[in-house]
Write a protein that holds these residues in place. Structure first.
Motif, PDB file in Angstrom:
ATOM      1  N   LEU A  45       0.993  -0.898  -0.284  1.00  0.00           N
ATOM      2  CA  LEU A  45      -0.027  -0.117  -0.823  1.00  0.00           C
ATOM      3  C   LEU A  45       0.821   1.084   0.230  1.00  0.00           C
ATOM      4  O   LEU A  45       1.873   1.063   0.640  1.00  0.00           O
ATOM      5  N   PRO A  46       0.356   2.763  -0.534  1.00  0.00           N
ATOM      6  CA  PRO A  46       1.360   3.755  -0.812  1.00  0.00           C
ATOM      7  C   PRO A  46       1.499   3.609   0.887  1.00  0.00           C
ATOM      8  O   PRO A  46       0.916   3.665   1.563  1.00  0.00           O
ATOM      9  N   GLY A  47       2.424   4.899   1.294  1.00  0.00           N
ATOM     10  CA  GLY A  47       2.506   5.241   2.150  1.00  0.00           C
ATOM     11  C   GLY A  47       2.327   5.953   2.727  1.00  0.00           C
ATOM     12  O   GLY A  47       0.918   6.874   2.186  1.00  0.00           O
ATOM     13  N   ASP A  48       1.507   6.371   4.403  1.00  0.00           N
ATOM     14  CA  ASP A  48       0.764   6.981   4.945  1.00  0.00           C
ATOM     15  C   ASP A  48       1.354   8.510   4.281  1.00  0.00           C
ATOM     16  O   ASP A  48       2.204   9.231   4.898  1.00  0.00           O
ATOM     17  N   LYS A  49       0.445   9.603   4.389  1.00  0.00           N
ATOM     18  CA  LYS A  49       0.480  10.700   4.089  1.00  0.00           C
ATOM     19  C   LYS A  49       0.923  11.272   5.072  1.00  0.00           C
ATOM     20  O   LYS A  49       1.822  12.158   5.475  1.00  0.00           O
ATOM     21  N   SER A  50       0.856  11.281   6.012  1.00  0.00           N
ATOM     22  CA  SER A  50       0.292  11.759   7.420  1.00  0.00           C
ATOM     23  C   SER A  50       2.251  11.500   8.059  1.00  0.00           C
ATOM     24  O   SER A  50       3.237  12.578   7.965  1.00  0.00           O
ATOM     25  N   LEU A  51       3.063  10.254   8.487  1.00  0.00           N
ATOM     26  CA  LEU A  51       4.361  10.385   7.961  1.00  0.00           C
ATOM     27  C   LEU A  51       5.521  10.895   7.116  1.00  0.00           C
ATOM     28  O   LEU A  51       6.214  10.953   7.124  1.00  0.00           O
ATOM     29  N   SER A  52       4.492  10.388   5.621  1.00  0.00           N
ATOM     30  CA  SER A  52       5.277  11.692   4.026  1.00  0.00           C
ATOM     31  C   SER A  52       5.970  12.252   4.301  1.00  0.00           C
ATOM     32  O   SER A  52       7.093  12.884   4.627  1.00  0.00           O
ATOM     33  N   HIS A  53       5.066  13.585   4.922  1.00  0.00           N
ATOM     34  CA  HIS A  53       5.388  15.322   5.674  1.00  0.00           C
ATOM     35  C   HIS A  53       5.949  15.142   6.445  1.00  0.00           C
ATOM     36  O   HIS A  53       7.363  15.882   6.710  1.00  0.00           O
ATOM     37  N   ILE A  54       6.213  13.829   7.660  1.00  0.00           N
ATOM     38  CA  ILE A  54       6.634  14.350   8.334  1.00  0.00           C
ATOM     39  C   ILE A  54       8.508  13.669   8.146  1.00  0.00           C
ATOM     40  O   ILE A  54       9.555  14.303   9.160  1.00  0.00           O
ATOM     41  N   ALA A  55       8.403  12.871   7.839  1.00  0.00           N
ATOM     42  CA  ALA A  55       9.573  11.643   7.535  1.00  0.00           C
ATOM     43  C   ALA A  55      10.530  12.505   6.759  1.00  0.00           C
ATOM     44  O   ALA A  55      11.696  13.419   6.518  1.00  0.00           O
ATOM     45  N   ILE A  56       9.744  13.781   5.433  1.00  0.00           N
ATOM     46  CA  ILE A  56      10.301  14.752   4.610  1.00  0.00           C
ATOM     47  C   ILE A  56      11.021  16.271   5.328  1.00  0.00           C
ATOM     48  O   ILE A  56      11.794  16.094   5.133  1.00  0.00           O
ATOM     49  N   THR A  57      10.141  16.005   6.373  1.00  0.00           N
ATOM     50  CA  THR A  57      10.575  17.675   6.691  1.00  0.00           C
ATOM     51  C   THR A  57      11.787  17.096   7.650  1.00  0.00           C
ATOM     52  O   THR A  57      12.708  17.950   8.128  1.00  0.00           O
ATOM     53  N   MET A  58      11.727  15.869   8.404  1.00  0.00           N
ATOM     54  CA  MET A  58      12.676  15.734   9.318  1.00  0.00           C
ATOM     55  C   MET A  58      14.130  15.505   8.885  1.00  0.00           C
ATOM     56  O   MET A  58      15.136  15.965   8.968  1.00  0.00           O
ATOM     57  N   ALA A  59      14.065  14.915   7.333  1.00  0.00           N
ATOM     58  CA  ALA A  59      14.671  14.351   6.770  1.00  0.00           C
ATOM     59  C   ALA A  59      15.798  16.015   5.687  1.00  0.00           C
ATOM     60  O   ALA A  59      17.266  16.131   6.204  1.00  0.00           O
ATOM     61  N   ALA A  60      15.092  17.167   5.766  1.00  0.00           N
ATOM     62  CA  ALA A  60      15.300  18.272   6.204  1.00  0.00           C
ATOM     63  C   ALA A  60      16.121  18.716   6.561  1.00  0.00           C
ATOM     64  O   ALA A  60      16.948  19.656   6.560  1.00  0.00           O
ATOM     65  N   LEU A  61      15.910  18.391   8.044  1.00  0.00           N
ATOM     66  CA  LEU A  61      16.496  19.061   9.068  1.00  0.00           C
ATOM     67  C   LEU A  61      17.410  18.338   9.611  1.00  0.00           C
ATOM     68  O   LEU A  61      18.053  19.005  10.408  1.00  0.00           O
ATOM     69  N   SER A  62      17.977  17.054   9.018  1.00  0.00           N
ATOM     70  CA  SER A  62      18.352  16.165   9.347  1.00  0.00           C
ATOM     71  C   SER A  62      20.133  16.673   8.592  1.00  0.00           C
ATOM     72  O   SER A  62      20.073  17.899   8.425  1.00  0.00           O
TER      73      SER A  62
END
Length: 724
Positions: free
Chosen positions: A311-328
């Motif tokens: 199944l496609p990835g969780d939408k909320s987790l996608s937002h969070i993961a992208i943002t956290m990767a940007a802040l890493s």
């Protein structure tokens, strides 16, 4: 009177002439241009800079080279009436003001400088274009002593020929134009001259493609005019040129050192900035169009769900993961990302603040992190458009950065009260300035918070996301009070990026520190996986394998409840992360009625629409207590579904906050989800075994958020069709 009948002066005259707004006179040292102006209908009469003409004019427009301004003003001065609006169209304003002061001894109250941001590389009255100023900016630059009545007249004059008019300080205008207009012309002239004088000039021009043509087009502009512009606006041009040459030197060093990351960062930020410019240009030139189309989805009874699906990835987790990767710190690779419209809003906002995000496929990204406080101030307000999740993920991140930023959005997010999330930002120490209290748009002035203590009791899932993001920026850590439950997917994701998370019975604590890049596969969307499991449980002959689930306590409780009431489900064991990760197998089974306590109803509130459908097909009467205690948006979904049950002849009633549903076979029919994707999926499930076809109206949002619905339905055997 137009003084200087070139392309700009001629276009201004022609625009007024065709609209019947003025009787037009023109002055030009080239008699041939005046004759052409009369013969082509651009002006009515030729004129001279004499008392006979100047004294009778309502408006005089100076369209001469900026270096000739003082001479022309000296000719006009003896005969200029106080009521006459005197203005110009020059691309520098400081030199114009200096010329006026040198001639008059002061800046006349009736001389209002102006500058249309429009033009072409052609010259002369034959190049006049009456539409030249349509949907283009015209800048009016009054000074302290300018006559306000004449300033207003100049605004109305430009608006009358189609321009979008703004006012600007003279000095600010010259610096802005030095960057946006003067420097590009200087670069184009210099590049063409350099290449024309190179040893390979013939081949350079012979094999140059469209990019060279587009970039150097403005080198065909009037050389005399641009010589005068650079001499007149010398200081601002030199300041801008110094800034550019410093960045060019950085780029040269990056190429020399093979520093691909630095180059890619510059290119990404530049693309983002230009895309923003094009969006602004499009808004000025194209009227907004609303999509009034209605999309419906029909589901046929007697489907069977069979097969294996990721199944496609969780939408909320996608937002969070992208943002956290940007802040890493470092480079992260994210797979199975849900790249719906909302997630793209978050990606664009991060790119606007300097983050390099590469799209590797339809569901994978490579993110070059900039550090926790390493975002750069954007060139324009961050626009969240219509993305609720972008709002909740990004607002606390922006409150933790070292720059002031404005945030706006489109309807329906605009001007909607959001006291909960703005209270969270206040607890971070941020100062907020609103047009309307606790509503977007907002200007955020950040402040560094030492600690963060925030209660999540009764908070929505989106506010919980905001609180976790805010906790990252507390210098001495954060403590989030919450109800007892198992580890959440957000906590596991935080740990993947190096955040130390500890959970007790009543709190979740986040330790401070930098984030570390990570390679992350986003687990399946919780609602989609729960919906698929419900379909397989309801449809005889079904056997569904879902391979990429990561169930937290809430999702596990839903699957466990289905299993408790008779569903045939094989679930994974709890992993070291605290999630139930891995493969889930679901087969058809008859379901029995069930009861939910107030606490269970609250825990499963997000998934209640699906549980209501399970109750509609279960044997006996199911009961769910505490419906009236839910947040209004969850209660509204249940109430809407109860109305839908009445339309398909399923008995459902709410009394004293308790929902009772009698299991039966739905009749089918036409339902309306009111644009709510969660209701749409529940209504589709309601129709999979109904007696007749079930059609759900207003499914645009569903198809935007669940873009693979059609493909996955066909792959698994669900008979549904989309109509518009």
């Amino acid at each position: 009177m137009i003084v200087g009948l070139g392309m700009i002066g001629g276009s201004f005259a022609k625009a007024l002439k065709e609209r019947g707004l003025a009787e037009l006179y023109a002055v030009d040292r080239r008699e041939g241009e005046l004759a052409l102006g009369v013969s082509t209908g651009v002006i009515d009469y030729p004129a001279e800079l004499s008392e006979q003409y100047i004294a009778q004019m309502d408006v005089i427009v100076l369209a001469t080279p900026v270096r000739a301004m003082a001479s022309v003003l000296a000719d006009i001065k003896p005969y200029l009436a106080e009521h006459t609006l005197l203005t110009d169209v020059g691309s520098t304003k400081g030199s114009v003001v200096e010329a006026a002061v040198s001639v008059f001894g002061h800046m006349p109250a009736n001389f209002i400088p102006g500058h249309p941001i429009a033009g072409a590389e052609k010259s002369g009255v034959l190049a006049a274009n009456s539409q030249l100023f349509e949907k283009h900016m015209a800048i009016v630059t009054p000074v302290a002593d300018s006559d306000p009545v004449l300033v207003d007249r100049l605004h109305r004059l430009w608006r009358a020929i189609g321009a979008d008019v703004v006012s600007m300080d003279v000095e600010h205008h010259d610096h802005v134009l030095a960057s946006s207009s003067h420097l590009p012309h200087l670069l184009a002239y210099t590049l063409v001259d350099a290449l024309a004088n190179s040893d390979r000039s013939q081949d350079v021009f012979k094999f140059a493609a469209g990019g060279f043509r587009d970039f150097t087009r403005i080198a065909s502009s009037d050389p005399v005019m641009w010589r005068d512009v650079f001499l007149a606006n010398k200081e601002a041009t030199l300041a801008t040129l110094d800034q550019f040459t410093a960045r060019l030197a950085d780029m040269r060093e990056a190429i020399e050192q093979g520093d691909g990351a630095s180059m890619f960062g510059v290119f990404t930020r530049a693309k983002s900035a230009r895309d923003h410019f094009l969006r602004l240009l499009e808004q000025r030139t194209i009227a907004p169009q609303k999509d009034t189309s209605s999309v419906s989805v029909s589901v046929l009874p007697a489907s069977v769900i069979k097969g294996e699906v990721s199944l496609p990835g969780d939408k909320s987790l996608s937002h969070i993961a992208i943002t956290m990767a940007a802040l890493s710190k470092g480079v992260s690779q994210l797979t199975n990302v849900c790249l719906d419209n909302g997630v793209r809003v978050t990606i664009q906002a991060l790119r606007d603040m300097g983050v390099v995000i590469e799209t590797l496929s339809d569901s994978s990204l490579r993110v070059h992190g900039v550090g926790l406080r390493g975002l750069r101030a954007p060139i324009a307000p961050i626009n969240l458009h219509q993305s609720e999740l972008s709002l909740h993920v990004l607002l606390p991140v922006l409150a933790g950065q070292p720059f002031q930023v404005s945030v706006t959005a489109d309807d329906p997010l605009l001007n909607r009260v959001r006291k909960d999330v703005f209270d969270l930002l206040r607890s971070m120490g941020a100062e907020l300035a609103f047009e309307r209290e606790d509503c977007l748009p907002v200007k955020i002035t950040p402040a560094v918070s030492k600690t963060l203590s925030f209660s999540l009791d009764g908070a929505s899932q989106k506010l919980i996301v905001s609180a976790f993001m805010a906790g990252l920026f507390a210098e001495q850590g954060a403590s989030l009070a919450c109800a007892p439950q198992g580890v959440t997917q957000i906590e596991v994701l935080l740990q993947r990026f190096g955040v130390h998370v500890t959970r007790s019975e009543t709190t979740v604590a986040l330790a401070s520190g930098e984030l570390i890049s990570a390679d992350v596969e986003i687990v399946a969307d919780m609602y989609s996986s729960a919906w698929m499991a419900l379909l397989a449980s309801l449809l005889p002959g079904s056997e569904l394998v879902m391979t990429n689930l990561g169930l937290d306590a809430r999702a596990f409780a839903f699957f466990a409840l289905l299993k408790q009431i008779g569903a045939d489900i094989e679930m994974p064991e709890k992993g070291v992360s605290g999630l139930y990760e891995g493969q889930v197998v679901v087969r058809f089974a008859e379901l029995s009625a069930f009861q939910l306590s107030i606490e269970q109803t609250d825990q499963l509130r997000t998934l209640l629409p699906l549980l209501c459908v399970a109750a509609a097909y279960a044997k006996g009467q199911s009961r769910m207590d505490g419906i009236g205690c839910l947040p209004y948006y969850h209660e509204d979904r249940v109430l809407a579904l109860v109305d839908a049950f009445g339309l398909v002849q399923v008995n459902a009633q709410i009394e004293a906050g308790c929902l009772r549903i009698d299991g039966s076979v739905p009749q089918g029919g036409e339902l309306d989800c009111a644009g709510d994707q969660y209701l749409a999926l529940a209504m589709l499930a309601l129709g999979v075994r109904s007696k007749t076809v079930t059609q759900i109206e207003d499914c645009q949002t569903l198809l935007e958020e669940f873009s693979e619905l059609d493909a996955q339905a066909k792959q698994l055997g669900l008979h549904c069709s989309v109509a518009q």
